[in-house]
Scaffold this active site. Structure first.
Site: not given
Length: 786
Positions: A1, A288-290
């Protein structure tokens, strides 16, 4: 991220109907007194959080719902609900890395504590909790002022598996026990969860799971498929996350970019819905991760259509997308019957319930339990003193050559009046805070710190920057400064241009000509030479370790805003160092046998693969895990620990006693092992009481480390050579004795994961090693009621 594509970012921003209030006080997020919705059930504080969340979700249209599935959630004006930015960061202080935090106005900065890898070196769980509490005060104050959110995507508890990983600095290190305890302590400090579930902040443990490669050679985190055994997942990669959820009660877990065994973690139902929510009992949301959903669709090509990607991630258990993907394709996914409205409702129940627990639907924030927090609670003298104390406790004394009765360190102001401070970090500011940092309240550079003790400081960089490349480096000026000083402090190491998110190292040596600078200064200096290293990852400094002219070496991680003062306090003896390395420092040659893409923890003699971390690697090191010296000396004696322990078996797989089953029926057919699932684990701990004696002349703090070694047969199943199972920090006055009482959990700490990821307790002689002590504990088995 973060991975932020420009088009997606514009889409994301366009969907928000409101932004953080710029005024000094935040208006009600929802349920304002006298508002149109104040009498509705979702505004009734007397109802349970999930009941309130269910009522709100039931009142939304599908279009409104999908716009709440993303980090920059749109408001619902008709119900008096504001927009909300979920993405805020607080890895080691409130950070503006995410869009949820905006410094300025009455909040120009926040306290910058040491980067996590350094704080972990303190091995002081109480300190970790205190830092979390300080950060939570400052974050709540900024929320009240309209400058931050209440959902912070911290801490990072990934295992620091490979020494090259650029993000290893964000983690508590390579050991699952330390990482687990750090996760629990920091999350407790941040959240300060009340018995009824209310939260001060909502923490998030990331990045689940087996995520520890960013960009190495041709491989990047967006395309990497981590091949991981069940055994390594069970006893290494998943351990801190389990503790974070089950003991820390974190409000969120973040899935990662990578695939694990061919499945994106954000689309893995076994991981998310099966493990995190069902087995571990997450009471919160999964994020979620980005842009992870976009990544597994567009980069990994895991699904054929975007609607299939929405279905894969939501059915796996994802509740919130950092990125706009679910908002863009959510409605069409329902229209194409890839998901149902009920899937969206289930996700929103998890996110909105967390907002309820944070008090966001309780009306005016000023009337809440944290409404009094404001600008005067940020960068307080107490918080800045805590940052200094944390930096001191983070310092690891790697080397201290004998000099007379004592070592080279500490220096004495009366004898070392003129001090040369050289090296690319001699006047460091921003470099001291590492990544995911905010805007510190202030800085104390190493040179400024030394100046508080020395009569005169001569500052010479010796290198134009950390890269220290090319023939024009000002090494000669640094050598001249050292030649004319009473002592020389060389401040060298790495920075975010060498190791960072998205940037893994290719080697373990100091960059450019730094080693040349250090050796030249050491040769020229007429007084003692102290090498101070700033870095997140380990460095091969064999040349300095073996050079008798370099009298002392300190590793300080990235020590935060007060790093310079902490370094000087240790060098001049105001603080007695007690830090221990949370990672193994390998020689450069180690990398030749270890591709970063090989996720195996255990050694493979057939291929020459040496294994990873102190638990499985037995080769040469520059400095081993747990290494750290003091200005005094500590001795251990065992005050109490049992010589034997009986594991009680519960009959059958239900956990109830059965008169028809015998202990033998629960034992593995080829080795005397008991499945943890078949043991009565509640309260089954080995008490270990250790007396720590300070036999030196200085007061000091000491970390007592308890390592476990399983019976020899266990090694055939890949048992660690040794495993840290307990630790405690204790302060002992010179000549004094302090008793440390610890407990080793048998089912957790003294079990071994087999090749199928099943935890087993081996019957026989187990060893506990505490410093120079070794204590044997014989484990036997009995059937309950037999």
């Amino acid at each position: 991220m973060p991975r932020r594509r420009a088009l997606l970012l514009l889409l994301l921003l366009s969907m928000s109907s409101s932004s953080p209030t710029p005024a000094s006080a935040r208006s009600a997020f929802a349920c304002a007194a006298g508002g149109s919705s104040s009498s509705l059930p979702f505004c009734r504080r007397s109802l349970p959080a999930r009941s309130r969340a269910r009522d709100l979700v039931s009142r939304l249209t599908r279009a409104e719902k999908v716009r709440l599935l993303v980090n920059n959630a749109a408001g619902v004006p008709r119900l008096g609900v504001g927009g909300y930015e979920w993405w805020s960061e607080a890895l080691h202080g409130v950070s503006d890395t995410g869009p949820g935090v905006r410094f300025g106005g009455e909040f120009p900065g926040a306290t910058a504590f040491p980067q996590v890898i350094g704080t972990a070196a303190s091995l002081n769980a109480s300190l970790w909790d205190l830092i979390g509490r300080a950060v939570s005060d400052e974050a709540r104050a900024m929320y009240n002022g309209g400058r931050a959110g209440l959902t912070f995507w911290s801490p990072n508890v990934n295992i620091f598996r490979d020494p090259r990983w650029g993000r290893g600095q964000e983690t508590p290190g390579e050991d699952p026990t330390i990482s687990s305890r750090y996760a629990v302590s920091y999350v407790h400090g941040l959240q300060q969860q009340q018995p009824h579930g209310d939260l001060k902040l909502a923490a998030c443990c990331k990045h689940f799971t087996a995520y520890d490669l960013d960009s190495w050679g041709p491989t990047d985190r967006y395309h990497f498929n981590a091949i991981v055994t069940r055994q390594d997942l069970e006893d290494t990669f998943n351990v801190p996350f389990r503790a974070c959820v089950t003991h820390g009660r974190a409000a969120a877990v973040m899935c990662s970019y990578n695939q694990v065994n061919g499945v994106p973690t954000c689309a893995d139902e076994t991981f998310l819905r099966g493990t995190v929510r069902s087995r571990w009992g997450l009471d919160g949301y999964i994020v979620s991760d980005c842009d992870s959903v976009d990544v597994f669709f567009n980069d990994q090509h895991y699904t054929s259509t975007p609607e299939d990607a929405v279905a894969a991630t939501m059915r796996a258990g994802l509740d919130l997308d950092c990125g706009p993907f679910l908002a863009v394709y959510g409605e069409s996914a329902v229209a194409k019957r890839k998901i149902a409205d009920a899937d969206i409702d289930a996700a929103l129940l998890n996110t909105v319930a967390v907002q309820m627990r944070l008090g966001m639907f309780d009306g005016e924030p000023a009337t809440g339990p944290y409404g009094h927090l404001g600008p005067r609670h940020v960068c307080t003298p107490a918080n800045q003193e805590l940052a200094l104390d944390a930096a001191r406790q983070s310092v690891v004394l790697l080397k201290n050559e004998p000099r007379g009765k004592h070592g080279v360190l500490p220096l004495r102001p009366a004898a070392h009046r003129v001090v040369a401070v050289v090296g690319p970090h001699g006047d460091a500011t921003v470099a001291m805070v590492g990544n995911y940092a905010g805007k510190p309240c202030r800085y104390t550079t190493p040179a400024q710190g030394v100046a508080r003790y020395a009569t005169r400081v001569v500052l010479q960089a010796g290198c134009a920057d950390v890269a220290c490349a090319g023939s024009q480096q000002p090494i000669a000026a640094a050598v001249d400064a050292a030649r004319n000083a009473d002592a020389t402090v060389v401040v060298a190491g790495l920075d975010q241009k060498v190791e960072a998110e998205g940037l893994d190292r290719s080697g373990l040596m100091l960059p450019g000509r730094q080693a040349e600078l250090i050796s030249a200064v050491a040769m020229a200096s007429k007084g003692p030479v102290v090498l101070v290293l700033m870095s997140g990852g380990p460095i091969d400094i064999a040349f300095a370790k073996n050079d008798p002219r370099i009298g002392a070496i300190l590793w300080v991680g990235y020590p935060g805003q007060a790093g310079g003062q902490a370094i000087a306090d240790v060098i001049f003896g105001h603080h007695n160092p007690g830090g221990k390395l949370p990672v193994t420092w390998y020689p450069q040659e180690y990398l030749q046998k270890v591709p970063m893409t090989n996720m195996a923890m255990r050694a493979n003699p057939a291929t020459g693969y040496p294994g990873r971390t102190y638990r499985f690697y037995t080769g040469p090191t520059i400095y081993p895990f747990g290494h750290g010296l003091s200005y005094t000396k500590f001795m251990h004696s065992l005050a109490h620990a049992p010589a034997s322990l009986t594991v009680q078996l519960a009959g059958g797989h239900s956990g109830k006693a059965s008169s028809s089953s015998s202990p033998a029926s629960f034992l593995n057919a080829t080795a005397a092992t008991v499945r943890v699932a078949h043991a009565r684990c509640e309260g089954m701990r080995v008490p270990v009481h250790v007396d720590v004696r300070n036999v030196g002349e200085r007061d000091g703090a000491h970390a007592v480390l308890v390592f476990h070694t399983a019976p020899p047969l266990a090694g055939e199943g890949g048992a660690p050579a040794r495993q840290l199972v307990a630790f405690e920090k204790v302060h002992v006055a010179a000549g004094g004795v302090a008793r440390v009482e610890m407990g080793v959990d048998v089912c957790d700490g003294m079990s071994v994961a087999d090749r199928d990821g099943v935890r087993r307790i081996h019957v026989g002689e187990h060893r506990l090693v505490i410093g120079e002590l070794t204590h044997s504990v014989s484990i036997g088995v009995e059937q309950v009621g037999a």
